[in-house]
Motif scaffolding. Structure first.
Motif, PDB file in Angstrom:
ATOM      1  N   ALA A  11     -13.328  -4.134 -58.226  1.00 29.37           N
ATOM      2  CA  ALA A  11     -13.456  -4.917 -59.470  1.00 29.37           C
ATOM      3  C   ALA A  11     -14.837  -4.720 -60.092  1.00 29.37           C
ATOM      4  O   ALA A  11     -15.116  -3.664 -60.647  1.00 29.37           O
ATOM      5  CB  ALA A  11     -13.173  -6.385 -59.187  1.00 29.37           C
ATOM      6  N   HIS A  12     -15.710  -5.704 -59.955  1.00 31.12           N
ATOM      7  CA  HIS A  12     -17.000  -5.683 -60.648  1.00 31.12           C
ATOM      8  C   HIS A  12     -18.107  -5.000 -59.877  1.00 31.12           C
ATOM      9  O   HIS A  12     -19.144  -4.668 -60.414  1.00 31.12           O
ATOM     10  CB  HIS A  12     -17.438  -7.112 -60.951  1.00 31.12           C
ATOM     11  N   THR A  13     -17.899  -4.817 -58.547  1.00 31.55           N
ATOM     12  CA  THR A  13     -18.999  -4.308 -57.728  1.00 31.55           C
ATOM     13  C   THR A  13     -18.730  -2.891 -57.243  1.00 31.55           C
ATOM     14  O   THR A  13     -17.642  -2.612 -56.743  1.00 31.55           O
ATOM     15  CB  THR A  13     -19.223  -5.241 -56.514  1.00 31.55           C
ATOM     16  N   CYS A 129     -11.593 -16.387 -50.905  1.00 26.26           N
ATOM     17  CA  CYS A 129     -11.694 -16.930 -52.267  1.00 26.26           C
ATOM     18  C   CYS A 129     -12.533 -16.005 -53.109  1.00 26.26           C
ATOM     19  O   CYS A 129     -13.764 -16.103 -53.096  1.00 26.26           O
ATOM     20  CB  CYS A 129     -12.407 -18.264 -52.257  1.00 26.26           C
ATOM     21  N   SER A 130     -11.892 -15.106 -53.825  1.00 23.16           N
ATOM     22  CA  SER A 130     -12.688 -14.211 -54.659  1.00 23.16           C
ATOM     23  C   SER A 130     -12.268 -14.364 -56.105  1.00 23.16           C
ATOM     24  O   SER A 130     -11.580 -15.313 -56.480  1.00 23.16           O
ATOM     25  CB  SER A 130     -12.534 -12.785 -54.170  1.00 23.16           C
ATOM     26  N   GLY A 131     -12.719 -13.408 -56.930  1.00 20.31           N
ATOM     27  CA  GLY A 131     -12.375 -13.474 -58.337  1.00 20.31           C
ATOM     28  C   GLY A 131     -10.872 -13.404 -58.533  1.00 20.31           C
ATOM     29  O   GLY A 131     -10.236 -14.348 -59.001  1.00 20.31           O
ATOM     30  N   ILE A 159     -12.518 -20.260 -62.170  1.00 18.15           N
ATOM     31  CA  ILE A 159     -13.839 -20.876 -62.424  1.00 18.15           C
ATOM     32  C   ILE A 159     -14.546 -20.136 -63.564  1.00 18.15           C
ATOM     33  O   ILE A 159     -15.149 -20.755 -64.447  1.00 18.15           O
ATOM     34  CB  ILE A 159     -14.702 -20.885 -61.137  1.00 18.15           C
ATOM     35  N   ASP A 160     -14.452 -18.793 -63.568  1.00 15.08           N
ATOM     36  CA  ASP A 160     -15.085 -18.010 -64.638  1.00 15.08           C
ATOM     37  C   ASP A 160     -14.478 -18.351 -66.003  1.00 15.08           C
ATOM     38  O   ASP A 160     -15.183 -18.401 -67.018  1.00 15.08           O
ATOM     39  CB  ASP A 160     -14.918 -16.505 -64.371  1.00 15.08           C
ATOM     40  N   ASN A 161     -13.177 -18.579 -66.003  1.00 16.11           N
ATOM     41  CA  ASN A 161     -12.470 -18.930 -67.234  1.00 16.11           C
ATOM     42  C   ASN A 161     -12.909 -20.293 -67.755  1.00 16.11           C
ATOM     43  O   ASN A 161     -13.157 -20.476 -68.949  1.00 16.11           O
ATOM     44  CB  ASN A 161     -10.971 -18.987 -66.892  1.00 16.11           C
ATOM     45  N   ILE A 176     -21.851 -22.732 -62.660  1.00 17.71           N
ATOM     46  CA  ILE A 176     -21.037 -23.950 -62.538  1.00 17.71           C
ATOM     47  C   ILE A 176     -21.472 -24.750 -61.299  1.00 17.71           C
ATOM     48  O   ILE A 176     -21.543 -25.976 -61.326  1.00 17.71           O
ATOM     49  CB  ILE A 176     -19.529 -23.591 -62.463  1.00 17.71           C
ATOM     50  N   GLU A 177     -21.805 -24.037 -60.224  1.00 19.03           N
ATOM     51  CA  GLU A 177     -22.259 -24.736 -59.007  1.00 19.03           C
ATOM     52  C   GLU A 177     -23.529 -25.538 -59.292  1.00 19.03           C
ATOM     53  O   GLU A 177     -23.652 -26.689 -58.878  1.00 19.03           O
ATOM     54  CB  GLU A 177     -22.520 -23.734 -57.867  1.00 19.03           C
ATOM     55  N   THR A 178     -24.463 -24.928 -60.043  1.00 14.87           N
ATOM     56  CA  THR A 178     -25.705 -25.626 -60.387  1.00 14.87           C
ATOM     57  C   THR A 178     -25.409 -26.856 -61.237  1.00 14.87           C
ATOM     58  O   THR A 178     -25.956 -27.944 -60.999  1.00 14.87           O
ATOM     59  CB  THR A 178     -26.641 -24.664 -61.174  1.00 14.87           C
ATOM     60  N   GLY A 253     -15.169 -13.762 -49.715  1.00 16.09           N
ATOM     61  CA  GLY A 253     -15.044 -13.738 -51.177  1.00 16.09           C
ATOM     62  C   GLY A 253     -16.220 -14.417 -51.851  1.00 16.09           C
ATOM     63  O   GLY A 253     -16.907 -15.250 -51.248  1.00 16.09           O
ATOM     64  N   GLY A 254     -16.443 -14.036 -53.092  1.00 20.77           N
ATOM     65  CA  GLY A 254     -17.612 -14.519 -53.838  1.00 20.77           C
ATOM     66  C   GLY A 254     -17.680 -16.029 -53.988  1.00 20.77           C
ATOM     67  O   GLY A 254     -18.776 -16.609 -53.946  1.00 20.77           O
ATOM     68  N   VAL A 255     -16.542 -16.679 -54.154  1.00 21.65           N
ATOM     69  CA  VAL A 255     -16.549 -18.138 -54.354  1.00 21.65           C
ATOM     70  C   VAL A 255     -17.043 -18.844 -53.086  1.00 21.65           C
ATOM     71  O   VAL A 255     -17.577 -19.947 -53.130  1.00 21.65           O
ATOM     72  CB  VAL A 255     -15.152 -18.657 -54.776  1.00 21.65           C
TER      73      VAL A 255
HETATM   74  P1  AMP Z   1     -15.670 -11.467 -55.487  1.00 20.68           P
HETATM   75  O1  AMP Z   1     -14.543 -11.012 -56.368  1.00 20.68           O
HETATM   76  O2  AMP Z   1     -15.229 -11.814 -54.113  1.00 20.68           O
HETATM   77  O3  AMP Z   1     -16.871 -10.588 -55.466  1.00 20.68           O
HETATM   78  O4  AMP Z   1     -16.188 -12.839 -56.112  1.00 20.68           O
HETATM   79  C1  AMP Z   1     -16.557 -12.968 -57.455  1.00 20.68           C
HETATM   80  C2  AMP Z   1     -16.279 -14.364 -57.916  1.00 20.68           C
HETATM   81  O5  AMP Z   1     -17.068 -15.296 -57.165  1.00 20.68           O
HETATM   82  C3  AMP Z   1     -16.596 -14.601 -59.362  1.00 20.68           C
HETATM   83  O6  AMP Z   1     -15.467 -15.194 -59.936  1.00 20.68           O
HETATM   84  C4  AMP Z   1     -17.775 -15.567 -59.325  1.00 20.68           C
HETATM   85  O7  AMP Z   1     -17.827 -16.470 -60.398  1.00 20.68           O
HETATM   86  C5  AMP Z   1     -17.530 -16.301 -58.034  1.00 20.68           C
HETATM   87  N1  AMP Z   1     -18.745 -16.919 -57.479  1.00 20.68           N
HETATM   88  C6  AMP Z   1     -19.886 -16.310 -57.111  1.00 20.68           C
HETATM   89  N2  AMP Z   1     -20.784 -17.219 -56.681  1.00 20.68           N
HETATM   90  C7  AMP Z   1     -20.187 -18.435 -56.763  1.00 20.68           C
HETATM   91  C8  AMP Z   1     -20.604 -19.772 -56.483  1.00 20.68           C
HETATM   92  N3  AMP Z   1     -21.822 -20.046 -56.012  1.00 20.68           N
HETATM   93  N4  AMP Z   1     -19.716 -20.768 -56.705  1.00 20.68           N
HETATM   94  C9  AMP Z   1     -18.463 -20.499 -57.169  1.00 20.68           C
HETATM   95  N5  AMP Z   1     -18.038 -19.270 -57.473  1.00 20.68           N
HETATM   96  C10 AMP Z   1     -18.876 -18.247 -57.268  1.00 20.68           C
END
Ligand code: AMP
Ligand code: MG
Length: 329
Positions: A11-13, A129-131, A159-161, A176-178, A253-255
């Motif tokens: 995806a993004h990375t 829990c990822s994007g 969450i991004d939406n 959003i976390e902040t 996952g990023g979340v």
């Molecule tokens: P990934 O696809 O696993 O790399 O995760 C990316 C997703 O993680 C994106 O939707 C980000 O907004 C979300 N993300 C990254 N850091 C946080 C955080 N601290 N709290 C909630 N979501 C996060």
């Protein structure tokens, strides 16, 4: 001794990691971001194309190895965004030809589960829990099985939406976390757990309406969103643990970078006497090291493609975790 290079590009990375006998010796990455709006797949693919050579060189430098020492090249075959996956497979094939080394195709979700071993987890349930993905996964009876998952978008995309409708760019999660930390009042939101699955689209509509009305602060909405949605995820993870009779939970996952999600998952584990594991951030987000790590396990079990077979490998944008043919367990 084997040295496996892993390429992540779902995806993004764009990430490259290197593993030597189960030890991570490099983990370099570059992430596509935007000021406003979400991921545009073709833009993200262009990003991967532009940074790939540099990230590759940085990974070799970090590992202090020469490319000739690489024994095989593992890559994320899916699931993911097609244009991004294509950049990854193109780069992998080019390298495989140049170095005359085999390719190892890795499922991205399985890699998130396997990398949990570096935290000390032996046979965990993964709350991933990822994007784009949200799944509760574990290895059971010969397969990686999905015990619960989202019925619509991934929790990160959700969450991004939500962030986007509050004028925040990608990735919205950290901001959003902040904001959530400053929220004080819990505003009731729909709680959607259906069996073992979760769903976010109704909550998103409800949040959007509340943002548009303007009578709630974004801090309170962020706080309430996190409390509601993370409770849903932790609830399904707890039931998966009970169902398969396992006592280890790991996040991926990023979340999972979110400290409140980590806290809620940890508390649940403490209350039921289970062990809680959370990899460090560079291994939690999309990264090349986990692809190399899972790739090495597969490679050692004899999974490798060379010559015409390597040439014929293709991406699997919609590959499901339970479709993975497991020959290494
Ligand atoms: P990934 O696809 O696993 O790399 O995760 C990316 C997703 O993680 C994106 O939707 C980000 O907004 C979300 N993300 C990254 N850091 C946080 C955080 N601290 N709290 C909630 N979501 C996060
Ligand atoms: Mg991921």
């Amino acid at each position: 001794m084997s040295i496996i290079l892993g390429i992540e590009s779902t995806a993004h990375t764009f990430g490259i990691g290197i593993v030597c006998d189960g030890k991570i010796i490099a983990n370099k990455m570059d992430m596509y971001t935007t000021e406003s709006g979400g991921i545009i797949p073709l833009d993200s693919a262009k990003h991967h194309r532009e940074v790939s050579e540099r990230v590759y060189k940085e990974a070799l430098e970090e590992a202090k190895i020469n490319e000739k020492e690489i024994d095989a090249i593992a890559f994320s075959q899916g699931p993911g965004l097609s244009p991004c996956l294509l950049e990854g497979i193109k780069f992998s094939k080019k390298l495989s030809k140049k170095l005359k080394k085999s390719l190892v195709p890795v499922n991205h979700c399985v890699a998130h589960l396997e990398i949990a071993r570096v935290t000390g987890a032996l046979d965990p349930v993964l709350l991933y829990c990822s994007g784009a993905n949200t799944q509760v996964i574990s290895y059971a009876s010969g397969k990686y099985r999905i015990f619960g998952e989202t019925l619509d978008t991934g929790v990160g995309n959700f969450i991004d939406n939500f962030a986007r409708c509050a004028g925040i760019g990608f990735p919205g999660g950290p901001k959003i976390e902040t904001l959530a930390k400053k929220g004080k009042n819990y505003i009731e939101l729909p709680y959607t757990v259906k069996g073992m699955d979760v769903s976010f689209s109704g909550i998103l509509t409800n949040l959007k309406q509340k943002v548009e009305k303007g009578n709630y602060s974004i801090e309170d909405l962020s706080f309430s969103m996190q409390e509601t949605v993370f409770a849903m995820l932790v609830e399904t993870s707890e039931r998966a643990l009970a169902h398969v009779g396992k006592n280890e939970l790991v996040l991926g996952g990023g979340v999972a970078c979110n400290s409140r999600l980590q806290e809620m998952a940890r508390l649940m584990c403490e209350e039921r006497g289970a062990k809680f594991f959370c990899p460090e951030k560079p291994l939690l987000v999309d990264n090349g090291a986990m692809i190399a790590y899972a790739g090495e396990i597969m490679f050692n079990s004899g999974i490798k493609f060379s010559g015409k077979k390597a040439e014929e490998l293709d991406i699997k944008p919609r590959q499901r975790t339970d479709e993975v043919e497991v020959r290494w367990k």
